[in-house]
Scaffold this motif. Sequence first.
Motif, PDB file in Angstrom:
ATOM      1  N   SER A 294     -59.911  15.937  25.822  1.00 47.45           N
ATOM      2  CA  SER A 294     -59.967  14.959  24.412  1.00 47.45           C
ATOM      3  C   SER A 294     -58.743  13.297  25.525  1.00 47.45           C
ATOM      4  CB  SER A 294     -58.317  15.071  23.785  1.00 47.45           C
ATOM      5  OG  SER A 294     -57.179  15.375  23.756  1.00 47.45           O
ATOM      6  N   ARG A 295     -58.703  13.640  26.164  1.00 46.40           N
ATOM      7  CA  ARG A 295     -58.419  12.881  27.249  1.00 46.40           C
ATOM      8  C   ARG A 295     -59.348  11.240  27.730  1.00 46.40           C
ATOM      9  NH1 ARG A 295     -57.572  12.856  32.048  1.00 46.40           N
ATOM     10  NH2 ARG A 295     -57.916  15.066  32.637  1.00 46.40           N
ATOM     11  N   THR A 296     -60.781  12.401  27.942  1.00 41.16           N
ATOM     12  CA  THR A 296     -62.533  11.774  27.883  1.00 41.16           C
ATOM     13  C   THR A 296     -63.744  11.938  26.955  1.00 41.16           C
ATOM     14  OG1 THR A 296     -62.839  14.215  28.903  1.00 41.16           O
ATOM     15  CG2 THR A 296     -61.674  12.255  30.578  1.00 41.16           C
ATOM     16  N   LEU A 297     -63.728  12.718  26.401  1.00 43.63           N
ATOM     17  CA  LEU A 297     -64.310  12.689  25.313  1.00 43.63           C
ATOM     18  C   LEU A 297     -64.058  12.130  24.260  1.00 43.63           C
ATOM     19  CD1 LEU A 297     -65.803  16.505  25.818  1.00 43.63           C
ATOM     20  CD2 LEU A 297     -66.459  14.290  26.257  1.00 43.63           C
ATOM     21  N   LYS A 298     -64.619  11.528  23.343  1.00 43.17           N
ATOM     22  CA  LYS A 298     -64.617  10.900  21.786  1.00 43.17           C
ATOM     23  C   LYS A 298     -64.241  11.535  20.785  1.00 43.17           C
ATOM     24  CE  LYS A 298     -66.746   6.105  22.954  1.00 43.17           C
ATOM     25  NZ  LYS A 298     -65.216   5.637  22.905  1.00 43.17           N
ATOM     26  N   PRO A 299     -63.901  11.846  19.788  1.00 42.28           N
ATOM     27  CA  PRO A 299     -63.761  12.359  18.529  1.00 42.28           C
ATOM     28  C   PRO A 299     -64.971  12.947  18.292  1.00 42.28           C
ATOM     29  CG  PRO A 299     -62.398  10.627  18.253  1.00 42.28           C
ATOM     30  CD  PRO A 299     -62.835  10.261  19.697  1.00 42.28           C
ATOM     31  N   GLY A 300     -65.425  14.307  17.386  1.00 40.26           N
ATOM     32  CA  GLY A 300     -65.860  14.138  16.765  1.00 40.26           C
ATOM     33  C   GLY A 300     -66.720  14.257  17.301  1.00 40.26           C
ATOM     34  N   TYR A 301     -68.461  14.208  15.753  1.00 38.45           N
ATOM     35  CA  TYR A 301     -69.817  14.960  16.812  1.00 38.45           C
ATOM     36  C   TYR A 301     -70.460  13.991  15.439  1.00 38.45           C
ATOM     37  CZ  TYR A 301     -73.861  17.949  18.647  1.00 38.45           C
ATOM     38  OH  TYR A 301     -74.497  17.975  19.374  1.00 38.45           O
ATOM     39  N   LYS A 302     -71.869  13.887  16.454  1.00 38.92           N
ATOM     40  CA  LYS A 302     -72.620  12.850  15.462  1.00 38.92           C
ATOM     41  C   LYS A 302     -73.838  13.090  16.029  1.00 38.92           C
ATOM     42  CE  LYS A 302     -68.640  10.966  15.051  1.00 38.92           C
ATOM     43  NZ  LYS A 302     -67.171  10.834  15.927  1.00 38.92           N
ATOM     44  N   ALA A 303     -74.599  13.309  14.807  1.00 39.90           N
ATOM     45  CA  ALA A 303     -76.129  14.127  15.015  1.00 39.90           C
ATOM     46  C   ALA A 303     -77.061  13.611  13.377  1.00 39.90           C
ATOM     47  CB  ALA A 303     -76.297  15.469  14.556  1.00 39.90           C
ATOM     48  N   LEU A 304     -78.342  12.907  14.489  1.00 43.22           N
ATOM     49  CA  LEU A 304     -78.921  12.324  14.082  1.00 43.22           C
ATOM     50  C   LEU A 304     -80.341  13.849  13.145  1.00 43.22           C
ATOM     51  CD1 LEU A 304     -80.521  10.302  12.323  1.00 43.22           C
ATOM     52  CD2 LEU A 304     -82.249   9.384  14.684  1.00 43.22           C
ATOM     53  N   PHE A 305     -80.073  13.718  12.231  1.00 41.93           N
ATOM     54  CA  PHE A 305     -81.479  14.599  11.501  1.00 41.93           C
ATOM     55  C   PHE A 305     -82.791  13.459  11.493  1.00 41.93           C
ATOM     56  CE2 PHE A 305     -78.591  18.572  10.065  1.00 41.93           C
ATOM     57  CZ  PHE A 305     -78.101  18.652  11.026  1.00 41.93           C
ATOM     58  N   HIS A 306     -83.773  13.784  11.216  1.00 42.75           N
ATOM     59  CA  HIS A 306     -84.799  13.527  11.088  1.00 42.75           C
ATOM     60  C   HIS A 306     -86.215  13.892  11.005  1.00 42.75           C
ATOM     61  CE1 HIS A 306     -87.248  12.682  15.652  1.00 42.75           C
ATOM     62  NE2 HIS A 306     -85.967  13.209  15.787  1.00 42.75           N
ATOM     63  N   GLY A 307     -86.988  13.712   9.773  1.00 43.19           N
ATOM     64  CA  GLY A 307     -88.236  14.274   9.726  1.00 43.19           C
ATOM     65  C   GLY A 307     -89.347  13.403   8.538  1.00 43.19           C
ATOM     66  N   PRO A 308     -89.961  14.918   8.130  1.00 44.59           N
ATOM     67  CA  PRO A 308     -90.226  13.803   6.842  1.00 44.59           C
ATOM     68  C   PRO A 308     -89.808  14.806   6.034  1.00 44.59           C
ATOM     69  CG  PRO A 308     -91.684  14.834   8.326  1.00 44.59           C
ATOM     70  CD  PRO A 308     -91.534  15.099   8.934  1.00 44.59           C
ATOM     71  N   PRO A 309     -89.823  14.820   4.716  1.00 46.14           N
ATOM     72  CA  PRO A 309     -88.989  14.742   3.313  1.00 46.14           C
ATOM     73  C   PRO A 309     -89.322  16.668   3.234  1.00 46.14           C
ATOM     74  CG  PRO A 309     -89.631  12.673   2.430  1.00 46.14           C
ATOM     75  CD  PRO A 309     -90.901  13.422   4.306  1.00 46.14           C
ATOM     76  N   GLY A 310     -88.521  17.399   3.038  1.00 47.04           N
ATOM     77  CA  GLY A 310     -88.486  18.415   2.655  1.00 47.04           C
ATOM     78  C   GLY A 310     -88.701  19.763   3.467  1.00 47.04           C
ATOM     79  N   THR A 311     -87.632  19.307   4.509  1.00 45.50           N
ATOM     80  CA  THR A 311     -88.284  20.264   6.142  1.00 45.50           C
ATOM     81  C   THR A 311     -86.526  20.840   6.369  1.00 45.50           C
ATOM     82  OG1 THR A 311     -88.285  17.989   7.271  1.00 45.50           O
ATOM     83  CG2 THR A 311     -89.953  18.524   7.073  1.00 45.50           C
ATOM     84  N   GLY A 312     -86.237  19.913   4.841  1.00 41.07           N
ATOM     85  CA  GLY A 312     -84.787  21.536   5.411  1.00 41.07           C
ATOM     86  C   GLY A 312     -83.485  20.660   5.560  1.00 41.07           C
ATOM     87  N   LYS A 313     -83.265  18.833   5.971  1.00 46.05           N
ATOM     88  CA  LYS A 313     -82.843  18.227   6.835  1.00 46.05           C
ATOM     89  C   LYS A 313     -81.103  19.042   6.578  1.00 46.05           C
ATOM     90  CE  LYS A 313     -84.898  14.437   6.421  1.00 46.05           C
ATOM     91  NZ  LYS A 313     -85.557  14.831   6.152  1.00 46.05           N
ATOM     92  N   THR A 314     -81.032  18.371   4.912  1.00 38.87           N
ATOM     93  CA  THR A 314     -79.947  18.598   3.721  1.00 38.87           C
ATOM     94  C   THR A 314     -79.743  20.091   3.911  1.00 38.87           C
ATOM     95  OG1 THR A 314     -81.056  17.025   2.081  1.00 38.87           O
ATOM     96  CG2 THR A 314     -79.274  18.116   0.906  1.00 38.87           C
ATOM     97  N   LEU A 315     -80.399  20.885   3.314  1.00 31.34           N
ATOM     98  CA  LEU A 315     -80.045  22.267   3.388  1.00 31.34           C
ATOM     99  C   LEU A 315     -79.407  22.791   4.648  1.00 31.34           C
ATOM    100  CD1 LEU A 315     -80.481  25.286   2.298  1.00 31.34           C
ATOM    101  CD2 LEU A 315     -82.940  25.422   3.749  1.00 31.34           C
ATOM    102  N   THR A 316     -79.977  22.527   5.663  1.00 32.27           N
ATOM    103  CA  THR A 316     -79.214  21.921   7.184  1.00 32.27           C
ATOM    104  C   THR A 316     -77.912  22.495   6.761  1.00 32.27           C
ATOM    105  OG1 THR A 316     -81.009  22.532   8.512  1.00 32.27           O
ATOM    106  CG2 THR A 316     -79.168  22.124   9.685  1.00 32.27           C
ATOM    107  N   ALA A 317     -76.822  21.313   6.626  1.00 34.29           N
ATOM    108  CA  ALA A 317     -76.457  20.392   6.159  1.00 34.29           C
ATOM    109  C   ALA A 317     -75.113  21.620   5.815  1.00 34.29           C
ATOM    110  CB  ALA A 317     -76.134  19.213   5.726  1.00 34.29           C
TER     111      ALA A 317
END
Length: 475
Positions: A261-284
């Motif tokens: 925690s001294r050297t890494l920022k908190p949390g995890y941030k990810a970008l899901f990108h791709g055409p509609p209907g490929t599973g982005k919302t389902l994966t979340a």
Amino acid sequence: MDFDNKLAENAPSQENRINLNAKSLALEIGWFASVVNARLRNCFGNENNGLSTDFVVKDNGTYITPEEIPAPDFSDDHSVYAEFVSYYKLSREERLLLMLTIIPHVQPHLLDVFFSLNKSISRGYTEFGGIRGSRHSGFIPTGETALFLLAGNDLARRFNAYKLFEPDHIFTAHNIISIDGSQNGEPFYSSTISLSTEYVDFFTTGNLRKPPFSMEFPARRLVTRMDWEDLVVDDFTSMQLDELRIWLQHGRTLYEDWGMSRTLKPGYKALFHGPPGTGKTLTAALLGKLYNLDVYRIDLSMVVSKYIGETEKNLEKVFSRAENKNWILFFDEADALFGKRTSISDAHDKYANQEIAYLLQRLEDYPGLVILASNMRNNVDEAFVRRLQSIIHFQKPQPRERLRLWSGAFSKQCQPPVRESIERLSQQYELSGGAIMNVVQFASLMALNRNDNTITMEDLLQGIRKEFMKEGKTM
């Protein structure tokens, strides 16, 4: 480990939680009432000025001081409240402040004494602070109420009590107690103090209510009946998702036990990108289900505002509620919020860029998982991209993935076409997972309309034709 996570790991039955909580709070409220009575006597001497209270008297006939009244011993108590006091090693002053914010929710009449009239000026006592709510007819405490309870007229004690309202105090840092300091030009401690809804639930029923979707919380909980094994993505996407799963499982150990925690920022941030209907919302939704975490999809239609500063205020309602809850925040169609910044040509552009600066800071500070979803990766501002730990592409499924999707899409109550026919569909027609499910739904309804349980190739081909027409394609 935060207290709410510890609570979830050691939760007794619902009935036991309620009984234990009621017993502990009754003891603490009794102690609180004695302290209030002693404080009133200590400040007002022999003249009660119309105050209706039962004062505590020592054996020698002198009145006891508030500081002489011992707090209940909860060392062998296993209620949620007692566990909370023990976990955070709360001081006497912290416990009194906590009780002051709990009582309006459980026994509000106990604070009616602060409505007492000062006969010399024919109104309430200024030192008591407090307000009367618009719907709640009882006394709503302010910072002044707390300072009077803790310090009376002793300025040194009063100044020392200010630390309980500092941003880095556990009550504020973990959004346990908040003080509404938005009164322009008025003393800071004339603002109301309140206990968060989550901790009202913890200390009473022991259960945490899910926040309802509203203007005050513009986010909806994402749930799914599917399991992780039902997710169909290509091998490279699956490998990238494994890294995200590993963080959800071991991220806390990395920060706390390994000291990163001294050297890494908190949390995890990810970008899901791709055409509609490929599973982005389902994966979340599946990530939350896999690790028993709540997933909230932020409703951008209720967040984004044309008025300056309103978008940030709306987002703050979500981030402040999510703080220390270990929720997964999902921003669908994130381009609306995280799109590319413009060159500054007018005042509106200037404030739009300030909005992005706020988002950048809020993203960096959030200790949980944040997922941005977009159809186009290039639509997201590079300032956000640099702060992402993962950029995961959800491409349209290839024949192998399409075969898995087709094979798992049909109800067990129906008779789908033979495997060879399904394989031909997988090879010939490029469809997303969402489109395949639309086709299966259409074909299943056609079969039901015939009072039949057989799905025909004609039904499927007609459904595929409909999906292609939606996309402006022809078969």
